[in-house]
Scaffold this motif. Structure first.
Motif, PDB file in Angstrom:
ATOM      1  N   ASP A 283       0.856  -1.190   0.000  1.00 35.95           N
ATOM      2  CA  ASP A 283       0.000   0.000   0.000  1.00 35.95           C
ATOM      3  C   ASP A 283       0.894   1.242   0.000  1.00 35.95           C
ATOM      4  N   PRO A 284       0.787   2.112  -1.000  1.00 41.78           N
ATOM      5  CA  PRO A 284       1.670   3.288  -1.047  1.00 41.78           C
ATOM      6  C   PRO A 284       1.495   4.208   0.161  1.00 41.78           C
ATOM      7  N   ALA A 285       0.342   4.189   0.803  1.00 46.28           N
ATOM      8  CA  ALA A 285       0.133   5.038   1.974  1.00 46.28           C
ATOM      9  C   ALA A 285       0.969   4.593   3.161  1.00 46.28           C
ATOM     10  N   ASP A 286       1.443   3.338   3.152  1.00 48.42           N
ATOM     11  CA  ASP A 286       2.241   2.812   4.256  1.00 48.42           C
ATOM     12  C   ASP A 286       3.740   3.080   4.084  1.00 48.42           C
ATOM     13  N   ARG A 287       4.140   3.678   2.976  1.00 45.47           N
ATOM     14  CA  ARG A 287       5.562   3.915   2.725  1.00 45.47           C
ATOM     15  C   ARG A 287       5.993   5.285   3.256  1.00 45.47           C
ATOM     16  N   PRO A 288       7.237   5.405   3.698  1.00 46.54           N
ATOM     17  CA  PRO A 288       7.741   6.727   4.077  1.00 46.54           C
ATOM     18  C   PRO A 288       7.959   7.571   2.828  1.00 46.54           C
ATOM     19  N   ASP A 289       8.066   8.890   3.005  1.00 39.70           N
ATOM     20  CA  ASP A 289       8.394   9.710   1.842  1.00 39.70           C
ATOM     21  C   ASP A 289       9.905   9.699   1.631  1.00 39.70           C
ATOM     22  N   ALA A 290      10.336  10.203   0.478  1.00 32.84           N
ATOM     23  CA  ALA A 290      11.753  10.115   0.111  1.00 32.84           C
ATOM     24  C   ALA A 290      12.636  10.898   1.070  1.00 32.84           C
ATOM     25  N   ALA A 291      12.149  12.034   1.579  1.00 29.26           N
ATOM     26  CA  ALA A 291      12.956  12.825   2.504  1.00 29.26           C
ATOM     27  C   ALA A 291      13.206  12.064   3.800  1.00 29.26           C
ATOM     28  N   GLU A 292      12.197  11.352   4.294  1.00 32.26           N
ATOM     29  CA  GLU A 292      12.373  10.550   5.507  1.00 32.26           C
ATOM     30  C   GLU A 292      13.376   9.427   5.270  1.00 32.26           C
ATOM     31  N   VAL A 293      13.306   8.785   4.095  1.00 33.31           N
ATOM     32  CA  VAL A 293      14.252   7.719   3.782  1.00 33.31           C
ATOM     33  C   VAL A 293      15.677   8.264   3.733  1.00 33.31           C
TER      34      VAL A 293
END
Length: 503
Positions: free
Chosen positions: A253-263
């Motif tokens: 689910d894309p809503a469960d992924r962190p955003d790129a800045a957090e990664v």
């Protein structure tokens, strides 16, 4: 194309690489007197109006996105050659170094280098996402490793958030091995799709594999939707926090992924922690290796207050191997590799009415198995992580040349009696991996010794200079490929140069 002069400014010199839609050339900018890279549409694509619009959109997208980890775009133009053919082209900075795909030909990156590389890719994606731009084709061949750090290249499939995933002709553009499951549902473009591909990139750099056993693009598309990825295997230097971050990036689910800045922030912090632990381990080894204290003439009954500090060259092999492998990342200039792909048929994983565009596909990195490839697993989670391979499994390196010399017998030779003897207390040496096998090198000062050579299956030993010498050279050959491994010693650590070529 070679020798052409584009718009009385860019003198085309030599071909650097090619993909399914374009060719990249080295050129000389006569106005600013500098070398540049020129990307032009190839073959039938050159005459297609939609393709010309796409390459112009790529130039605008990348030109408006200044970031230290994004390749710079200098110019866009359209040129008519002497034969009356129309050529659309983009002028970009010419990057020294090699692609991540080429680097992975020598095996997975050390954990700290893998995390740092993906952190810089995440920084580039975060900058793009801030401008509502989604790359849609993150993969090893679109990541350049340069002396200045990572550069994300090829924004040819980039588009803005909220646009339909399918093109007007019903095609879904991308690379099968790195397509997020929501993209296959033919919805709208979201930044989380890049984060999914970034998670696969991190898995690949740490293991040189992908978390599914899939032999074809169709199987890979099905795996994205129905098969849980195999967990990241335990790797020394990779903390549980990395495993948890990777699981979040690969959430269905894309809503469960962190955003790129957090990664990006998380990976930089985890890299710093990993490097700190390595340094602390090195210091503990140094302290433990100090000689027993000796009494001094003025204090015969009291142990000496200080031991002699051992040279850093005799630290644990893991520390030396890590430094040597990191230096390998930027050890040579290689051409920008193109993209390849095979035919992909639609199945239940593909959106209704969509045709998968294979122009941007690249073969998935195979997982290591000892038996014939198994059929695709059922949707239930049945896959387990394969062991880390003894040698590299995928990728291609730059070309190399070298003449034959006297060849010893094949197998796993050791230093012959005629070579200078090794120290009385031999150190284990540093393994240097190539497609053709593993060469273990020991440094004593600035002299290099070959301790052992282990050819990969299908390879045989051709050239072998055991040392002690200023630079060792080992050549391993198969029926179609050649691996040349050179190494010099600097401060007691081997600095390798590994070249792969076709015979």
């Amino acid at each position: 194309m070679s020798g052409d002069l584009l718009d009385d400014r860019y003198q085309v010199e030599s071909r650097l690489g090619a993909g399914g839609m374009s060719v990249v050339w080295r050129a000389w900018d006569r106005v600013l007197e500098r070398a540049v890279a020129v990307k032009v549409l190839a073959g039938a694509q050159a005459a297609a109006g939609g393709a010309r619009q796409r390459i112009q959109a790529e130039a605008r997208a990348a030109a408006g996105l200044w970031h230290p980890h994004v390749t710079s775009v200098y110019d866009y133009g359209e040129h008519t050659d002497a034969a009356g053919r129309h050529v659309s082209y983009v002028v970009m900075e010419l990057l020294p170094g090699q692609t991540l795909s080429q680097r992975l030909a020598a095996g997975p990156l050390p954990p700290a280098a893998a995390m740092r590389t993906c952190a810089q890719v995440a920084e580039a994606l975060a900058a793009a996402h801030e401008r509502s731009l989604v790359h849609r084709d993150i993969k090893p061949s679109n990541v350049m490793l340069t002396p200045a750090g990572v550069k994300v290249v090829d924004f040819g499939l980039a588009t803005t958030v909220g646009r339909p995933e399918l093109e007007a002709d019903g095609k879904l553009l991308g690379t099968a091995a790195y397509l997020a499951p929501e993209r296959l549902a033919a919805g709208t473009v979201v930044p989380a799709s890049d984060v999914y591909a970034l998670g696969l990139l991190l898995y690949r750099t740490l293991t040189n594999e992908l978390p599914w056993s899939a032999e074809t693009p169709t199987q890979m598309l099905t795996a994205h939707v129905y098969v849980d990825p195999a967990p990241l295997p335990d790797i020394e230097g990779v903390s549980p926090e990395v495993h948890r971050l990777l699981d979040r990036c690969l959430a269905r689910d894309p809503a469960d992924r962190p955003d790129a800045a957090e990664v990006a922030t998380a990976l930089h912090d985890l890299t710093d922690d990993a490097e700190r632990r390595v340094e602390q381990a090195a210091q503990r080894v140094e302290q433990a290796a100090q000689p027993a204290p000796e009494p001094t003439p003025t204090d015969a009954g009291t142990p000496a207050s200080r031991g002699r500090r051992i040279p850093r060259a005799v630290l644990i092999p893991a520390v030396i191997a890590t430094a040597a492998t990191i230096s390998l990342i930027l050890s040579q200039f290689t051409p920008v590799d193109g993209r390849s792909g095979g035919a992909a048929t639609r199945d239940s994983a593909a959106p209704p009415g969509a045709a998968f565009d294979t122009s941007a596909t690249e073969p998935p990195a195979p997982r290591q198995t000892s038996a014939e490839p198994a059929p695709m697993p059922r949707p239930s989670r049945t896959l387990t992580a394969a062991a880390e391979p003894a040698g590299p499994t995928a990728g291609a390196g730059s070309s190399a040349s070298g003449g034959p010399t006297t060849s010893p017998s094949a197998g796993q030779p050791t230093v012959p009696p005629s070579a200078a003897p090794l120290p009385a207390s031999p150190k284990p040496g540093t393994p240097l991996r190539a497609l053709g096998g593993v060469v273990t090198v020991l440094c004593t000062g600035d002299q290099a010794h070959v301790v052992n050579v282990a050819p990969a299956p299908g390879y045989s030993l051709r050239d072998y200079a055991p040392g002690p010498v200023k630079e060792i050279q080992v050549v391993l050959l198969s029926a179609a490929n050649k691996s040349e491994i050179r190494a010099r010693c600097e401060d007691g650590t081997p600095v390798p140069k590994i070249r792969e070529s076709r015979r």
